[in-house]
Design a protein around this motif. Structure first.
Motif, mmCIF file in Angstrom:
data_model
loop_
_atom_site.group_PDB
_atom_site.id
_atom_site.type_symbol
_atom_site.label_atom_id
_atom_site.label_comp_id
_atom_site.label_asym_id
_atom_site.label_seq_id
_atom_site.Cartn_x
_atom_site.Cartn_y
_atom_site.Cartn_z
ATOM 1 N N ASN A 480 25.521 125.007 41.968
ATOM 2 C CA ASN A 480 25.541 125.950 41.134
ATOM 3 C C ASN A 480 23.946 126.129 40.540
ATOM 4 O O ASN A 480 23.781 127.179 39.971
ATOM 5 N N PHE A 481 23.111 125.065 40.706
ATOM 6 C CA PHE A 481 21.699 125.174 40.144
ATOM 7 C C PHE A 481 20.871 125.151 41.420
ATOM 8 O O PHE A 481 20.885 124.263 42.004
ATOM 9 N N GLU A 482 20.556 126.279 41.808
ATOM 10 C CA GLU A 482 19.384 126.768 42.853
ATOM 11 C C GLU A 482 18.138 126.189 42.681
ATOM 12 O O GLU A 482 17.796 126.612 41.440
ATOM 13 N N GLY A 483 17.481 125.602 43.663
ATOM 14 C CA GLY A 483 16.130 125.039 43.404
ATOM 15 C C GLY A 483 15.623 124.270 44.183
ATOM 16 O O GLY A 483 16.528 123.605 44.938
ATOM 17 N N ASP A 484 14.308 124.018 44.406
ATOM 18 C CA ASP A 484 13.887 123.124 45.099
ATOM 19 C C ASP A 484 13.459 121.784 44.515
ATOM 20 O O ASP A 484 12.406 121.740 43.877
ATOM 21 N N TYR A 485 14.588 120.988 44.384
ATOM 22 C CA TYR A 485 14.346 119.585 43.601
ATOM 23 C C TYR A 485 15.292 118.695 44.367
ATOM 24 O O TYR A 485 16.076 118.958 45.159
ATOM 25 N N VAL A 486 15.214 117.365 43.793
ATOM 26 C CA VAL A 486 16.108 116.328 44.407
ATOM 27 C C VAL A 486 17.201 116.101 43.340
ATOM 28 O O VAL A 486 17.081 116.009 42.254
ATOM 29 N N SER A 487 18.677 115.833 44.102
ATOM 30 C CA SER A 487 19.609 115.823 43.079
ATOM 31 C C SER A 487 20.329 114.275 43.083
ATOM 32 O O SER A 487 20.253 113.722 44.140
ATOM 33 N N TYR A 488 20.665 113.839 41.981
ATOM 34 C CA TYR A 488 21.260 112.666 41.821
ATOM 35 C C TYR A 488 22.420 112.622 41.205
ATOM 36 O O TYR A 488 22.629 113.643 40.197
ATOM 37 N N LEU A 489 23.625 112.212 41.533
ATOM 38 C CA LEU A 489 25.036 112.270 41.149
ATOM 39 C C LEU A 489 25.418 110.769 40.795
ATOM 40 O O LEU A 489 25.814 110.052 41.602
#
Length: 527
Positions: A480-489
């Protein structure tokens, strides 16, 4: 004072022969000896206060040479001197006396010099309190603040669409307790209710944005985020401490709605950020906190943040931050998730022809064809992948018909499909096409599928040293958060209890999460 001395295998105890769980023969001879007249010899023994045998609930407690305890019942125990009745439990504390080895033989002697009580008659000391004191000495310095914040969050009900009170609490906590810059970001549908005043929270739903620094909004490089809404029903906060003690150990269990999903992540993230700042391990200007509403229903909180973040006109005016990484808090059992399945679904409607149930061949049953289609859908291969496994289907609700003797004209089912095929952009379409094909094969004219939302498998970065990894089968706010970044969960607690009546986790899970978030934040900033 008297002592009862046991000698093995003289006669049967309660009619049983053999060996007990501790490897001691289940047959004993007991002799009553006056300590004032005789030295006492034997392999094991027990001494009772005020001339009573050391008993508890009718049982004798013995200290064995291996320093284990064994319990024997006196009921129906016959010895050569006659029968000894079961002695009543005394309120006096039992003193268990150790033995002293005189030689390599099995003989032991009692001397006052070597009598060491295992339980002391002192209400201020107990084995439990000693244990918790030891745990408290090893507890992290932030335990009290962490548990207090976690408790406060859980005690405020925040079922989706009713998150205002917990949002107000967080704004106050971040501003007044930590000195952060914090503001409310109202959802588009609730902006009118706020009357344009960012601090008027009397109406309307809002996200909580916070900066641990007075630097301008454009400086943060890492976003630390989770959600503050929970599923129904509200379950009160409770913490289980050991009986007889109010002290909290790392094994204490905390329960209540949101204790796992996701107020555990919210509390651990805030404490982790504060600990890093206090230790001067990060620049406060590099971090931003975001706690959103609505994750459990439609993701409208994160979607609002994403819309503003990607608003080109607004970016020109305010220079919004460009994050290099976002750390999402969800229950992953403190394992770093490599991603999670995608999601799609909707309402499947079937149209039939109503009529008398005695003549089904003349009409069309909407429920019958719906059931046939659903059976095919749940058993079909809707796509799979090595990382995410198989696409799965949940038939959440089924409804149809008006009476048992009327052929149903209408029927419908609500479906939730966890997508394992394709990627985030293509996965949902792959599954939808497969379902549509099944519906046409079952009945070309009867079905209407109203699809809602949809995305394929979501990838997250799990290449960080020191973490176990996992793949989640649930949805999150990551897509749901659009963007050019790295995701950690990452986050504490198990998803398997997250929405249940038994939702909860241990104190140690929370504390492990704080350390995990600290590691992830430093890794994200250094990457």
């Amino acid at each position: 004072m008297f002592v009862y001395i046991q000698s093995p295998l003289v006669m049967s105890w309660q009619g049983h022969a053999g060996v007990s769980d501790w490897g001691i023969p289940n047959a004993y001879f007991f002799s009553k000896v006056d300590l004032s007249r005789y030295p006492v010899w034997g392999s094991t023994f027990a001494i009772a206060v005020t001339s009573q045998l050391a008993t508890q609930d009718g049982n004798i407690l013995f200290m064995l040479p291996s320093f284990h305890f064994h319990i024997f019942s006196l009921s129906s125990l016959e010895v050569s001197q006659g029968k000894y009745p079961i002695m009543k439990t005394t309120s006096n504390l039992i003193l268990l006396w150790g033995t002293f080895l005189l030689s390599h033989s099995s003989a032991f002697v009692i001397e006052n010099t070597y009598q060491h009580p295992l339980i002391v008659d002192d209400s201020s000391i107990s084995p439990l309190q000693i244990s918790t004191s030891s745990d408290a000495n090893n507890a992290p310095s932030y335990r009290k603040n962490l548990l207090s914040l976690h408790k406060s969050l859980i005690e405020i009900p925040s079922i989706s669409r009713t998150e205002q009170e917990v949002g107000k609490f967080l704004l106050d906590y971040l501003r007044n307790n930590l000195g952060y810059v914090a503001k409310a970001q109202f959802l588009e549908s609730d902006k009118k209710a706020s009357h344009g005043d960012d601090d008027d929270h009397s109406q309307g739903r809002f996200n909580v944005l916070a900066w641990p620094s007075s630097h301008n909004l454009s400086s943060p490089r890492v976003l630390v985020t989770s959600h503050i809404d929970v599923v129904p029903p509200f379950i009160p906060y409770h913490i289980s401490t050991s009986e007889g003690s109010d002290e909290v150990t790392s094994d204490a269990f905390i329960s209540g709605r949101g204790s796992v999903d996701a107020k555990a992540s919210v509390a651990a993230q805030i404490v982790a950020v504060e600990e890093l700042i206090r230790a001067k391990e990060v620049d406060p200007a590099d971090l931003m906190l975001l706690f959103v509403v609505g994750e459990e229903i439609s993701g409208d909180g994160m979607k609002t943040f994403s819309t503003v973040y990607n608003d080109e006109e607004k970016n020109k005016k305010e220079e919004l931050p460009r994050f290099k990484a976002a750390i999402y808090g969800e229950p992953t059992e403190n394992k770093l998730s490599c991603g999670h399945k995608g999601m799609t679904g909707g309402v499947l409607k079937a149209q039939g022809i109503a009529g008398h149930s005695g003549y089904p061949w003349l009409f069309k049953s909407a429920t019958e064809i719906l059931v046939k289609a659903l059976a095919k859908i749940v058993s079909a291969d809707l796509g799979s992948s090595e990382r995410y496994g198989n696409t799965t289907v949940n038939i959440g609700t089924i409804a149809g018909g008006v009476a048992a003797n009327v052929i149903p004209k209408e029927a419908q089912a609500k479906l939730a499909i966890r997508v394992a095929a394709g990627n985030q952009a293509t996965g949902a379409d792959i599954v939808r096409k497969a379902v549509d094909k099944i519906l046409k094969e079952t009945d070309e004219e009867a079905f209407t599928m109203e699809w809602t939302g949809g995305y394929g498998p979501v990838e997250c970065n799990c290449d960080v040293d020191g973490f176990e990894t996992m793949v989640a089968s649930y949805g999150t706010d990551v897509p749901n958060f659009e963007g050019d970044y790295v995701s950690y969960l990452y986050g504490p607690g198990s998803i398997l209890v997250a929405h249940g009546d038994d939702e909860g986790l241990k104190v140690s899970d929370l504390e492990t999460a704080v350390e995990g978030y600290k590691t992830l934040i430093k890794h994200a900033l250094a990457a």
